[in-house]
Scaffold this motif. Structure first.
Motif, mmCIF file in Angstrom:
data_model
loop_
_atom_site.group_PDB
_atom_site.id
_atom_site.type_symbol
_atom_site.label_atom_id
_atom_site.label_comp_id
_atom_site.label_asym_id
_atom_site.label_seq_id
_atom_site.Cartn_x
_atom_site.Cartn_y
_atom_site.Cartn_z
ATOM 1 N N UNK A 52 64.650 -40.913 -8.387
ATOM 2 C CA UNK A 52 64.231 -41.185 -7.007
ATOM 3 C C UNK A 52 65.340 -40.835 -6.023
ATOM 4 N N UNK A 53 64.954 -40.138 -4.964
ATOM 5 C CA UNK A 53 65.904 -39.718 -3.945
ATOM 6 C C UNK A 53 65.595 -40.408 -2.619
ATOM 7 N N UNK A 54 66.649 -40.831 -1.948
ATOM 8 C CA UNK A 54 66.475 -41.365 -0.611
ATOM 9 C C UNK A 54 66.399 -40.256 0.411
ATOM 10 N N UNK A 55 65.957 -40.553 1.622
ATOM 11 C CA UNK A 55 65.859 -39.535 2.678
ATOM 12 C C UNK A 55 67.225 -39.251 3.275
ATOM 13 N N UNK A 56 68.078 -38.566 2.505
ATOM 14 C CA UNK A 56 69.470 -38.367 2.889
ATOM 15 C C UNK A 56 69.822 -36.885 2.906
ATOM 16 N N UNK A 76 66.340 -27.792 -21.430
ATOM 17 C CA UNK A 76 65.082 -27.821 -22.156
ATOM 18 C C UNK A 76 63.936 -28.505 -21.462
ATOM 19 N N UNK A 77 64.067 -28.772 -20.162
ATOM 20 C CA UNK A 77 62.989 -29.423 -19.413
ATOM 21 C C UNK A 77 62.560 -28.506 -18.272
ATOM 22 N N UNK A 78 61.728 -27.507 -18.539
ATOM 23 C CA UNK A 78 61.398 -26.510 -17.516
ATOM 24 C C UNK A 78 60.349 -26.956 -16.508
ATOM 25 N N UNK A 79 59.573 -27.989 -16.847
ATOM 26 C CA UNK A 79 58.430 -28.369 -15.995
ATOM 27 C C UNK A 79 58.886 -29.495 -15.064
ATOM 28 N N UNK A 80 59.597 -29.123 -14.003
ATOM 29 C CA UNK A 80 60.346 -30.089 -13.216
ATOM 30 C C UNK A 80 59.787 -30.240 -11.810
ATOM 31 N N UNK A 81 60.151 -31.360 -11.208
ATOM 32 C CA UNK A 81 59.727 -31.689 -9.850
ATOM 33 C C UNK A 81 60.911 -32.352 -9.141
ATOM 34 N N UNK A 82 61.227 -31.932 -7.914
ATOM 35 C CA UNK A 82 62.374 -32.514 -7.205
ATOM 36 C C UNK A 82 62.046 -33.837 -6.514
ATOM 37 N N UNK A 83 61.466 -34.784 -7.252
ATOM 38 C CA UNK A 83 61.017 -36.057 -6.692
ATOM 39 C C UNK A 83 60.003 -35.784 -5.578
ATOM 40 N N UNK A 84 59.705 -36.790 -4.770
ATOM 41 C CA UNK A 84 58.658 -36.656 -3.764
ATOM 42 C C UNK A 84 59.230 -36.150 -2.447
ATOM 43 N N UNK A 108 62.978 -30.421 2.730
ATOM 44 C CA UNK A 108 62.672 -30.933 1.387
ATOM 45 C C UNK A 108 61.438 -30.219 0.830
ATOM 46 N N UNK A 109 60.418 -30.064 1.672
ATOM 47 C CA UNK A 109 59.211 -29.360 1.240
ATOM 48 C C UNK A 109 59.527 -27.930 0.843
ATOM 49 N N UNK A 110 60.475 -27.313 1.527
ATOM 50 C CA UNK A 110 60.838 -25.935 1.202
ATOM 51 C C UNK A 110 61.585 -25.837 -0.117
ATOM 52 N N UNK A 111 62.404 -26.833 -0.442
ATOM 53 C CA UNK A 111 63.047 -26.862 -1.753
ATOM 54 C C UNK A 111 61.992 -26.957 -2.853
ATOM 55 N N UNK A 112 60.983 -27.787 -2.610
ATOM 56 C CA UNK A 112 59.948 -28.020 -3.616
ATOM 57 C C UNK A 112 58.946 -26.885 -3.718
ATOM 58 N N UNK A 113 58.838 -26.066 -2.692
ATOM 59 C CA UNK A 113 57.725 -25.113 -2.591
ATOM 60 C C UNK A 113 57.650 -24.159 -3.774
ATOM 61 N N UNK A 116 58.241 -25.842 -10.098
ATOM 62 C CA UNK A 116 56.989 -25.951 -10.844
ATOM 63 C C UNK A 116 56.019 -26.988 -10.290
ATOM 64 N N UNK A 117 56.542 -28.084 -9.728
ATOM 65 C CA UNK A 117 55.676 -29.160 -9.244
ATOM 66 C C UNK A 117 56.076 -29.558 -7.832
ATOM 67 N N UNK A 118 55.072 -29.919 -7.019
ATOM 68 C CA UNK A 118 55.305 -30.471 -5.681
ATOM 69 C C UNK A 118 54.598 -31.816 -5.577
ATOM 70 N N UNK A 119 55.261 -32.776 -4.958
ATOM 71 C CA UNK A 119 54.645 -34.069 -4.648
ATOM 72 C C UNK A 119 55.086 -34.486 -3.254
ATOM 73 N N UNK A 120 54.168 -35.059 -2.485
ATOM 74 C CA UNK A 120 54.519 -35.596 -1.177
ATOM 75 C C UNK A 120 54.649 -37.109 -1.251
ATOM 76 N N UNK A 121 55.646 -37.645 -0.554
ATOM 77 C CA UNK A 121 55.804 -39.093 -0.484
ATOM 78 C C UNK A 121 54.800 -39.709 0.485
ATOM 79 N N UNK A 122 54.375 -38.919 1.446
ATOM 80 C CA UNK A 122 53.421 -39.360 2.457
ATOM 81 C C UNK A 122 52.708 -38.112 2.973
ATOM 82 N N UNK A 123 51.488 -38.256 3.447
ATOM 83 C CA UNK A 123 50.757 -37.111 3.992
ATOM 84 C C UNK A 123 51.515 -36.545 5.193
ATOM 85 N N UNK A 124 51.856 -35.259 5.164
ATOM 86 C CA UNK A 124 52.652 -34.688 6.272
ATOM 87 C C UNK A 124 52.034 -34.912 7.644
#
Length: 242
Positions: A52-56, A76-84, A108-113, A116-124
């Motif tokens: 979990x990452x804070x908004x920092x 060995x963990x290719x299916x990754x997501x940069x938290x929400x 943050x959204x651009x890092x995730x774009x 492999x996976x994207x998740x939003x913490x809240x609806x943009x």
């Protein structure tokens, strides 16, 4: 391993790492899964998101995303997501209240774009004004364009263990210290912006000829400075040897 203790009552003797591994193995029975911690599960079909990452801004926040994703990829963990996107650390998010840092959310959204996976913490649309919201939509469009390539890399990772996101040194000798950009496959370099208020960013290009997302062509090896307006994710496609 914080959620497991050496004095937990178990069916057979087990250390915290054994319990972590056992829980990860549960996920192997499901086509959709997501884990935040695993043990000895490299090469298995498990979705792994970062801690979990804070908004920092800075190394404790958004600047940790790429180095940590690349480290996961190489272990060995290719299916990754940069938290929400926006930050997933619940206490920090609650403390933030309605004062969302909109530039941070976009970057943050651009890092995730192109991970492999994207998740939003809240609806943009709930937290962003018109211009930042348009920038997030552009990030989603950037993801959509190379999605067939991304899915091919995911399939390749499942077959061979080859990482989806690759450190620069994976395809470019001498780039061991470059951890704020990455290869998506062997022919696309992605250089997201993680500096607050940045209007330009430095990008390292290996030998060869590279076409940027804005159409500019560069010959490497070179270090270049490129403009990075709020809606831009700098990207460079290999055209061939210079």
């Amino acid at each position: 391993m914080r959620d497991y203790r050496a004095d937990d009552l178990t069916f057979r003797p087990a250390e915290p790492v054994d319990l972590c591994e056992a829980w990860s193995r549960v996920g192997l029975g499901y086509p959709f899964n997501e884990y935040r911690a695993s043990w000895r599960m490299g090469g298995r079909p498990l979705g792994q998101r970062l801690q979990d990452k804070g908004p920092l801004w800075g190394p404790a926040g958004i600047q940790s995303l790429l180095p940590e994703m690349l480290a996961q990829s190489m272990t060995g963990y290719p299916f990754i997501c940069p938290d929400m996107i926006g930050g997933g650390e619940i206490k920090a998010m609650n403390a933030q209240g309605d004062s969302t840092d909109q530039e941070f959310f976009v970057r943050y959204a651009q890092v995730a774009a192109l991970s492999p996976m994207m998740q939003f913490s809240v609806a943009p649309s709930r937290v962003l004004d018109e211009v930042p919201l348009a920038a997030v939509r552009e990030a989603l469009a950037v993801r959509a364009a190379p999605l067939p390539r991304l899915l091919e890399l995911v399939d390749e990772a499942a077959r061979t263990g080859e990482p989806v996101l690759r450190p620069m040194a994976y395809h470019a000798s001498g780039a061991d210290d470059v951890t704020d950009q990455f290869f998506l496959g062997p022919d696309l370099i992605v250089a997201p912006v993680t500096e607050q208020g940045a209007t330009t960013r430095s990008v390292v290009l290996p030998a060869g000829r590279w076409r940027a997302d804005d159409g500019a062509v560069f010959d490497g090896p070179a270090r270049i400075d490129v403009p990075c307006a709020l809606a831009r994710i700098p990207r460079f496609e290999r055209l061939g040897d210079a």
